[in-house]
Design a protein around this motif. Sequence first.
Motif, PDB file in Angstrom:
ATOM      1  N   PRO A   1       0.825  -1.222   0.000  1.00 46.40           N
ATOM      2  CA  PRO A   1       0.000   0.000   0.000  1.00 46.40           C
ATOM      3  C   PRO A   1       0.860   1.274   0.000  1.00 46.40           C
ATOM      4  O   PRO A   1       1.102   1.883   1.023  1.00 46.40           O
ATOM      5  CB  PRO A   1      -0.829  -0.132   1.281  1.00 46.40           C
ATOM      6  CG  PRO A   1       0.008  -0.987   2.191  1.00 46.40           C
ATOM      7  CD  PRO A   1       0.760  -1.925   1.285  1.00 46.40           C
ATOM      8  N   ARG A   2       1.302   1.664  -1.182  1.00 46.93           N
ATOM      9  CA  ARG A   2       2.228   2.788  -1.332  1.00 46.93           C
ATOM     10  C   ARG A   2       1.698   4.101  -0.760  1.00 46.93           C
ATOM     11  O   ARG A   2       2.451   4.925  -0.283  1.00 46.93           O
ATOM     12  CB  ARG A   2       2.589   2.977  -2.802  1.00 46.93           C
ATOM     13  CG  ARG A   2       3.521   1.889  -3.301  1.00 46.93           C
ATOM     14  CD  ARG A   2       3.571   1.801  -4.814  1.00 46.93           C
ATOM     15  NE  ARG A   2       4.649   1.034  -5.397  1.00 46.93           N
ATOM     16  CZ  ARG A   2       5.022  -0.194  -5.075  1.00 46.93           C
ATOM     17  NH1 ARG A   2       4.422  -0.816  -4.105  1.00 46.93           N
ATOM     18  NH2 ARG A   2       5.986  -0.810  -5.703  1.00 46.93           N
ATOM     19  N   SER A   3       0.414   4.289  -0.818  1.00 44.96           N
ATOM     20  CA  SER A   3      -0.150   5.520  -0.257  1.00 44.96           C
ATOM     21  C   SER A   3      -0.878   5.244   1.057  1.00 44.96           C
ATOM     22  O   SER A   3      -1.645   6.079   1.527  1.00 44.96           O
ATOM     23  CB  SER A   3      -1.077   6.196  -1.267  1.00 44.96           C
ATOM     24  OG  SER A   3      -2.134   5.329  -1.611  1.00 44.96           O
ATOM     25  N   GLY A   4      -0.586   4.081   1.637  1.00 46.80           N
ATOM     26  CA  GLY A   4      -1.277   3.683   2.853  1.00 46.80           C
ATOM     27  C   GLY A   4      -0.671   4.227   4.127  1.00 46.80           C
ATOM     28  O   GLY A   4       0.456   4.722   4.150  1.00 46.80           O
ATOM     29  N   ASP A   5      -1.448   4.105   5.187  1.00 46.56           N
ATOM     30  CA  ASP A   5      -0.989   4.491   6.515  1.00 46.56           C
ATOM     31  C   ASP A   5      -0.378   3.262   7.199  1.00 46.56           C
ATOM     32  O   ASP A   5      -0.373   2.162   6.622  1.00 46.56           O
ATOM     33  CB  ASP A   5      -2.139   5.093   7.322  1.00 46.56           C
ATOM     34  CG  ASP A   5      -3.276   4.106   7.583  1.00 46.56           C
ATOM     35  OD1 ASP A   5      -3.153   2.901   7.268  1.00 46.56           O
ATOM     36  OD2 ASP A   5      -4.306   4.548   8.115  1.00 46.56           O
ATOM     37  N   PRO A   6       0.160   3.421   8.399  1.00 46.31           N
ATOM     38  CA  PRO A   6       0.779   2.275   9.074  1.00 46.31           C
ATOM     39  C   PRO A   6      -0.170   1.083   9.238  1.00 46.31           C
ATOM     40  O   PRO A   6       0.248  -0.069   9.121  1.00 46.31           O
ATOM     41  CB  PRO A   6       1.218   2.838  10.426  1.00 46.31           C
ATOM     42  CG  PRO A   6       1.454   4.297  10.147  1.00 46.31           C
ATOM     43  CD  PRO A   6       0.389   4.668   9.154  1.00 46.31           C
ATOM     44  N   GLU A   7      -1.438   1.349   9.480  1.00 45.98           N
ATOM     45  CA  GLU A   7      -2.374   0.234   9.662  1.00 45.98           C
ATOM     46  C   GLU A   7      -2.592  -0.525   8.353  1.00 45.98           C
ATOM     47  O   GLU A   7      -2.749  -1.751   8.362  1.00 45.98           O
ATOM     48  CB  GLU A   7      -3.708   0.731  10.233  1.00 45.98           C
ATOM     49  CG  GLU A   7      -4.510  -0.365  10.880  1.00 45.98           C
ATOM     50  CD  GLU A   7      -3.737  -1.204  11.903  1.00 45.98           C
ATOM     51  OE1 GLU A   7      -3.857  -2.450  11.839  1.00 45.98           O
ATOM     52  OE2 GLU A   7      -3.004  -0.667  12.750  1.00 45.98           O
ATOM     53  N   ALA A   8      -2.563   0.171   7.230  1.00 39.95           N
ATOM     54  CA  ALA A   8      -2.673  -0.508   5.928  1.00 39.95           C
ATOM     55  C   ALA A   8      -1.466  -1.407   5.701  1.00 39.95           C
ATOM     56  O   ALA A   8      -1.598  -2.521   5.164  1.00 39.95           O
ATOM     57  CB  ALA A   8      -2.793   0.522   4.810  1.00 39.95           C
ATOM     58  N   VAL A   9      -0.295  -0.954   6.111  1.00 33.91           N
ATOM     59  CA  VAL A   9       0.917  -1.768   5.978  1.00 33.91           C
ATOM     60  C   VAL A   9       0.822  -2.987   6.897  1.00 33.91           C
ATOM     61  O   VAL A   9       1.144  -4.109   6.486  1.00 33.91           O
ATOM     62  CB  VAL A   9       2.183  -0.934   6.269  1.00 33.91           C
ATOM     63  CG1 VAL A   9       3.422  -1.815   6.315  1.00 33.91           C
ATOM     64  CG2 VAL A   9       2.333   0.162   5.219  1.00 33.91           C
TER      65      VAL A   9
END
Length: 77
Positions: free
Chosen positions: A37-45
């Motif tokens: 998730p390149r534009s994700g936040d830490p929770e997405a990672v």
Amino acid sequence: MTNDNGETFGAWLLQQKDREGWVGDLAKAARTDPKFPRSGDPEAVRGRLREMMAEGDMFEAVDDAESAWLSSSGDDA
């Protein structure tokens, strides 16, 4: 959500490939993952790591990386 530099966590993390330790290892792994998730936040990672059944050390690396990302600013170089 972005840091003081306007960077998303995912984009910032991808730039950390030359960093020492777990954060650098996480960045290298992220660069090889087409679904990262390149534009994700830490929770997405963290969610992506769960999908990949990553080991616990990688989740600790996200915690460390999140702290570094939040404290990074244009003055740090």
